[in-house]
Scaffold this active site. Sequence first.
Site, PDB file in Angstrom:
ATOM      1  N   THR A 141       0.846  -1.166   0.116  1.00  0.00           N
ATOM      2  CA  THR A 141       0.038  -0.191  -0.167  1.00  0.00           C
ATOM      3  C   THR A 141       0.778   1.015  -0.006  1.00  0.00           C
ATOM      4  O   THR A 141       1.713   1.278   1.041  1.00  0.00           O
ATOM      5  CB  THR A 141      -0.934   0.043   1.396  1.00  0.00           C
ATOM      6  OG1 THR A 141      -1.619  -1.000   1.252  1.00  0.00           O
ATOM      7  CG2 THR A 141      -1.719   1.158   1.317  1.00  0.00           C
ATOM      8  N   LYS A 230      -6.742   2.275  -3.158  1.00  0.00           N
ATOM      9  CA  LYS A 230      -6.357   1.116  -1.890  1.00  0.00           C
ATOM     10  C   LYS A 230      -6.648   2.039  -0.576  1.00  0.00           C
ATOM     11  O   LYS A 230      -7.383   1.755   0.319  1.00  0.00           O
ATOM     12  CB  LYS A 230      -5.260   1.000  -1.909  1.00  0.00           C
ATOM     13  CG  LYS A 230      -4.712   0.072  -0.662  1.00  0.00           C
ATOM     14  CD  LYS A 230      -5.420  -1.256  -0.261  1.00  0.00           C
ATOM     15  CE  LYS A 230      -4.956  -1.661   1.033  1.00  0.00           C
ATOM     16  NZ  LYS A 230      -5.839  -2.855   1.418  1.00  0.00           N
ATOM     17  N   ASN A 234      -9.917   1.897   2.525  1.00  0.00           N
ATOM     18  CA  ASN A 234      -9.511   1.371   4.005  1.00  0.00           C
ATOM     19  C   ASN A 234     -10.012   2.523   4.653  1.00  0.00           C
ATOM     20  O   ASN A 234     -10.480   2.449   5.801  1.00  0.00           O
ATOM     21  CB  ASN A 234      -7.937   1.325   4.213  1.00  0.00           C
ATOM     22  CG  ASN A 234      -7.421  -0.176   4.012  1.00  0.00           C
ATOM     23  OD1 ASN A 234      -8.136  -1.010   3.664  1.00  0.00           O
ATOM     24  ND2 ASN A 234      -6.373  -0.566   4.052  1.00  0.00           N
ATOM     25  N   PHE A 275     -19.168  -3.371   9.168  1.00  0.00           N
ATOM     26  CA  PHE A 275     -18.129  -2.294   9.542  1.00  0.00           C
ATOM     27  C   PHE A 275     -18.775  -1.440  10.382  1.00  0.00           C
ATOM     28  O   PHE A 275     -18.634  -0.104  10.323  1.00  0.00           O
ATOM     29  CB  PHE A 275     -17.408  -1.846   8.386  1.00  0.00           C
ATOM     30  CG  PHE A 275     -16.030  -2.728   7.943  1.00  0.00           C
ATOM     31  CD1 PHE A 275     -14.901  -2.701   8.624  1.00  0.00           C
ATOM     32  CD2 PHE A 275     -16.412  -3.713   7.211  1.00  0.00           C
ATOM     33  CE1 PHE A 275     -13.988  -3.401   8.341  1.00  0.00           C
ATOM     34  CE2 PHE A 275     -15.657  -4.849   6.967  1.00  0.00           C
ATOM     35  CZ  PHE A 275     -13.981  -4.502   7.330  1.00  0.00           C
ATOM     36  N   ILE A 276     -20.032  -1.571  10.887  1.00  0.00           N
ATOM     37  CA  ILE A 276     -20.832  -0.757  11.775  1.00  0.00           C
ATOM     38  C   ILE A 276     -20.983  -1.128  13.185  1.00  0.00           C
ATOM     39  O   ILE A 276     -21.838  -0.843  13.876  1.00  0.00           O
ATOM     40  CB  ILE A 276     -22.170  -0.260  11.276  1.00  0.00           C
ATOM     41  CG1 ILE A 276     -23.088  -1.448  10.851  1.00  0.00           C
ATOM     42  CG2 ILE A 276     -21.922   0.543   9.984  1.00  0.00           C
ATOM     43  CD1 ILE A 276     -24.582  -0.972  10.581  1.00  0.00           C
ATOM     44  N   GLY A 283      -7.740  -1.865  15.016  1.00  0.00           N
ATOM     45  CA  GLY A 283      -6.135  -1.817  15.090  1.00  0.00           C
ATOM     46  C   GLY A 283      -5.449  -2.398  13.681  1.00  0.00           C
ATOM     47  O   GLY A 283      -6.175  -2.269  12.750  1.00  0.00           O
ATOM     48  N   CYS A 286      -3.090  -2.152   8.944  1.00  0.00           N
ATOM     49  CA  CYS A 286      -3.740  -1.175   7.775  1.00  0.00           C
ATOM     50  C   CYS A 286      -4.388  -0.069   7.983  1.00  0.00           C
ATOM     51  O   CYS A 286      -3.982   1.049   7.686  1.00  0.00           O
ATOM     52  CB  CYS A 286      -4.467  -2.125   6.659  1.00  0.00           C
ATOM     53  SG  CYS A 286      -3.336  -3.456   6.208  1.00  0.00           S
ATOM     54  N   LYS A 348      -7.622  -8.422  15.849  1.00  0.00           N
ATOM     55  CA  LYS A 348      -8.962  -8.967  15.431  1.00  0.00           C
ATOM     56  C   LYS A 348      -8.827 -10.573  15.584  1.00  0.00           C
ATOM     57  O   LYS A 348      -7.713 -11.096  15.311  1.00  0.00           O
ATOM     58  CB  LYS A 348      -9.360  -8.563  14.030  1.00  0.00           C
ATOM     59  CG  LYS A 348      -8.602  -8.985  12.835  1.00  0.00           C
ATOM     60  CD  LYS A 348      -9.350  -8.383  11.618  1.00  0.00           C
ATOM     61  CE  LYS A 348      -8.508  -9.199  10.333  1.00  0.00           C
ATOM     62  NZ  LYS A 348      -9.148  -8.971   9.379  1.00  0.00           N
ATOM     63  N   ARG A 355      -0.214  -5.682  15.566  1.00  0.00           N
ATOM     64  CA  ARG A 355       0.200  -4.134  15.252  1.00  0.00           C
ATOM     65  C   ARG A 355      -1.008  -3.528  15.687  1.00  0.00           C
ATOM     66  O   ARG A 355      -2.220  -3.694  15.115  1.00  0.00           O
ATOM     67  CB  ARG A 355       0.463  -4.194  13.638  1.00  0.00           C
ATOM     68  CG  ARG A 355       1.728  -4.860  13.512  1.00  0.00           C
ATOM     69  CD  ARG A 355       2.160  -4.655  12.065  1.00  0.00           C
ATOM     70  NE  ARG A 355       1.790  -5.853  11.226  1.00  0.00           N
ATOM     71  CZ  ARG A 355       1.893  -6.093  10.174  1.00  0.00           C
ATOM     72  NH1 ARG A 355       3.117  -5.103   9.368  1.00  0.00           N
ATOM     73  NH2 ARG A 355       1.464  -7.000   9.495  1.00  0.00           N
TER      74      ARG A 355
HETATM   75  N1  LIG Z   1      -1.185  -7.257   6.385  1.00  0.00           N
HETATM   76  C1  LIG Z   1      -2.300  -6.860   5.460  1.00  0.00           C
HETATM   77  O1  LIG Z   1      -3.602  -7.387   6.140  1.00  0.00           O
HETATM   78  C2  LIG Z   1      -2.537  -6.047   4.477  1.00  0.00           C
HETATM   79  C3  LIG Z   1      -3.354  -6.085   3.413  1.00  0.00           C
HETATM   80  C4  LIG Z   1      -3.145  -5.184   2.299  1.00  0.00           C
HETATM   81  C5  LIG Z   1      -2.116  -4.569   1.962  1.00  0.00           C
HETATM   82  N2  LIG Z   1      -1.156  -4.623   3.002  1.00  0.00           N
HETATM   83  C6  LIG Z   1      -0.019  -3.869   2.720  1.00  0.00           C
HETATM   84  O2  LIG Z   1       1.056  -4.793   1.999  1.00  0.00           O
HETATM   85  C7  LIG Z   1       2.400  -4.366   2.751  1.00  0.00           C
HETATM   86  C8  LIG Z   1       3.107  -5.467   3.239  1.00  0.00           C
HETATM   87  O3  LIG Z   1       2.121  -5.667   4.438  1.00  0.00           O
HETATM   88  P1  LIG Z   1       2.401  -6.916   5.311  1.00  0.00           P
HETATM   89  O4  LIG Z   1       1.585  -6.915   6.267  1.00  0.00           O
HETATM   90  O5  LIG Z   1       2.558  -8.232   4.531  1.00  0.00           O
HETATM   91  O6  LIG Z   1       4.030  -6.504   5.955  1.00  0.00           O
HETATM   92  P2  LIG Z   1       5.140  -7.660   6.839  1.00  0.00           P
HETATM   93  O7  LIG Z   1       5.653  -6.494   7.761  1.00  0.00           O
HETATM   94  O8  LIG Z   1       4.205  -8.493   7.473  1.00  0.00           O
HETATM   95  O9  LIG Z   1       6.228  -8.214   5.849  1.00  0.00           O
HETATM   96  C9  LIG Z   1       6.702  -7.388   5.273  1.00  0.00           C
HETATM   97  C10 LIG Z   1       7.966  -8.235   4.859  1.00  0.00           C
HETATM   98  O10 LIG Z   1       8.738  -7.568   3.841  1.00  0.00           O
HETATM   99  C11 LIG Z   1      10.380  -7.970   4.037  1.00  0.00           C
HETATM  100  N3  LIG Z   1      11.212  -7.173   3.851  1.00  0.00           N
HETATM  101  C12 LIG Z   1      11.556  -5.703   3.796  1.00  0.00           C
HETATM  102  N4  LIG Z   1      12.604  -5.160   3.133  1.00  0.00           N
HETATM  103  C13 LIG Z   1      12.796  -6.398   2.329  1.00  0.00           C
HETATM  104  C14 LIG Z   1      13.875  -6.050   1.295  1.00  0.00           C
HETATM  105  N5  LIG Z   1      14.430  -5.208   0.802  1.00  0.00           N
HETATM  106  N6  LIG Z   1      13.892  -7.221   0.459  1.00  0.00           N
HETATM  107  C15 LIG Z   1      13.078  -8.356   0.655  1.00  0.00           C
HETATM  108  N7  LIG Z   1      12.242  -8.521   1.956  1.00  0.00           N
HETATM  109  C16 LIG Z   1      12.171  -7.426   2.403  1.00  0.00           C
HETATM  110  C17 LIG Z   1      10.238  -8.068   5.654  1.00  0.00           C
HETATM  111  O11 LIG Z   1      11.399  -8.884   6.168  1.00  0.00           O
HETATM  112  C18 LIG Z   1       9.073  -8.742   6.040  1.00  0.00           C
HETATM  113  O12 LIG Z   1       9.055 -10.165   6.113  1.00  0.00           O
HETATM  114  C19 LIG Z   1       1.874  -3.082   3.130  1.00  0.00           C
HETATM  115  O13 LIG Z   1       2.270  -1.949   2.287  1.00  0.00           O
HETATM  116  C20 LIG Z   1       0.462  -3.236   3.910  1.00  0.00           C
HETATM  117  O14 LIG Z   1       0.121  -1.852   4.127  1.00  0.00           O
HETATM  118  C21 LIG Z   1      -1.289  -5.329   4.008  1.00  0.00           C
END
Ligand SMILES: NC(=O)c1ccc[n+]([C@@H]2O[C@H](COP(=O)([O-])OP(=O)(O)OC[C@H]3O[C@@H](n4cnc5c(N)ncnc54)[C@H](O)[C@@H]3O)[C@@H](O)[C@H]2O)c1
Length: 464
Positions: A141, A230, A234, A275-276, A283, A286, A348, A355
């Site tokens: 994101t 996106k 959210n 979502f209401i 938390g 995102c 949740k 987080r």
């Molecule tokens: N978690 C969710 O529900 C969700 C849903 C939609 C979108 N997103 C978005 O997706 C993105 C990732 O979220 P997430 O929750 O999966 O993150 P996360 O923190 O769980 O995972 C990120 C991973 O990237 C790795 N990383 C960091 N730098 C790196 C590099 N240079 N090379 C290789 N690996 C590297 C980290 O070690 C980690 O394992 C964010 O932008 C988030 O906003 C998350």
Amino acid sequence: MPCAFIRRGTSCPLEDEEHILRLTVVGTGYVGLVTGACFAEMGNKVTCVDIDQGKVERLKQGIIPIYEPGLEEVVQRNVHSGSLSFTTSLPEAMANSNIYFIAVGTPPGEDGSADLQYVLAVAREIGQHLDDYAVIVDKSTVPVGTADKVRAAVQSELDARGVDIDFDVVSNPEFLKEGAAVEDFMRPDRIVVGADSEPAKKLMAQLYASFSRNHDKVLFMGVRDAEMTKYAANAMLATKISFMNEVANLCDRLGVDVEKVRKGIGSDSRIGYHFIYPGCGYGGSCFPKDVKALVHMSQEAGFEAHLLQAVEARNQLQKDYLFNRISEHFGGQSLVGKTFAVWGLAFKPGTDDMREAPSIKLINALIDAGARVRAHDPVARDTARREFPPVWFEDGRLSFIDDQYDTLTHAEALVLVTEWKQYRQPEFGEIAARLTTPLIFDGRNQYEPALVREQGITYYGVGR
Ligand SMILES: NC(=O)c1ccc[n+]([C@@H]2O[C@H](COP(=O)([O-])OP(=O)(O)OC[C@H]3O[C@@H](n4cnc5c(N)ncnc54)[C@H](O)[C@@H]3O)[C@@H](O)[C@H]2O)c1
């Protein structure tokens, strides 16, 4: 230069001679691992890359670092068939593919902006090793304009190498929900693709064709439109929650049961039930960070996002709701020496993600006020442990208990924070018998107040 397939305009831009697409997914967190595993499940060859060596070693052995229903089976099956592999080396992964998904974290910076350091580090590394036409897909994101920054970062590395290689940058934000991530990825409501080049659009359409069997779910738009979509999604969901929490606070003061109001408005098809639900705040990785990032984006654009600021402010206040209720119940008496049972730590149900979980603020407030906490969560204990000082576990101020009913021993009250299924219909007789003073603070309005009170338990919900 575009590869030969693209220049000829055929339907399979980057597939190999066996008509298999080879992908690299950078980042194996909640999004990257699910993305990689699900694309492999659909017959693509996927290499997942992460800089965390320990994580990669565990994944190679089929050990999944996160709790996500159904993910382990998909990962293990595809590792076993050879469709999914893991490495710490991006150049190694790039040597076998021309489609690179960036799925690394974009945590909030000090000022609320999305921190792009991980995304841009990956972009630079891609630029250092790119040797043929490729499509780079932003799955993280990221704020509007990030695709341009990714393009510039890759291009500056190519310029430094003195090479001329064509590439496209696509925005493909992810909408999966933790706790249902595999299901969401496999059966998405829609797939948003921001792409400005025809070859990239063709490739993304092909990649997602198997996820859109009964009708085409891919929504093509401009790259900036996709980036904004996106955040808007959210922010809309967070707004619904904060709106309802605000109404719940008003209900408290006016002697109204917000649950009646929720059903009354949810039945309006223009509003709907999603979502209401009033509660003790949202938390996760995102909503909090994405609302803050959108506020920051607005400020940078010279626009004051009053509504979004209020959504965030209401949520911060809402995370104090349970502690304030507890303090009021005890009439401002000191909480020193009192013990509280907390059910639910994860932000949740269905995940071990801690987080920005409301439980963190509540437990900190209780312990700062001199209370002890005995907490239970079906899966988040290991991730939760990292959120609190080790000394609290050593001196017994905080303990994580294996059995949910054992948390109640010596406790004054039960505080429900996360609505895991196993907490939905508890044995109230058991709760009443075990608590020193039968008292429940229901931070998710899970229980029927009259039913709980019949058991001689004092009940507090949110806005009822
Ligand atoms: N978690 C969710 O529900 C969700 C849903 C939609 C979108 N997103 C978005 O997706 C993105 C990732 O979220 P997430 O929750 O999966 O993150 P996360 O923190 O769980 O995972 C990120 C991973 O990237 C790795 N990383 C960091 N730098 C790196 C590099 N240079 N090379 C290789 N690996 C590297 C980290 O070690 C980690 O394992 C964010 O932008 C988030 O906003 C998350």
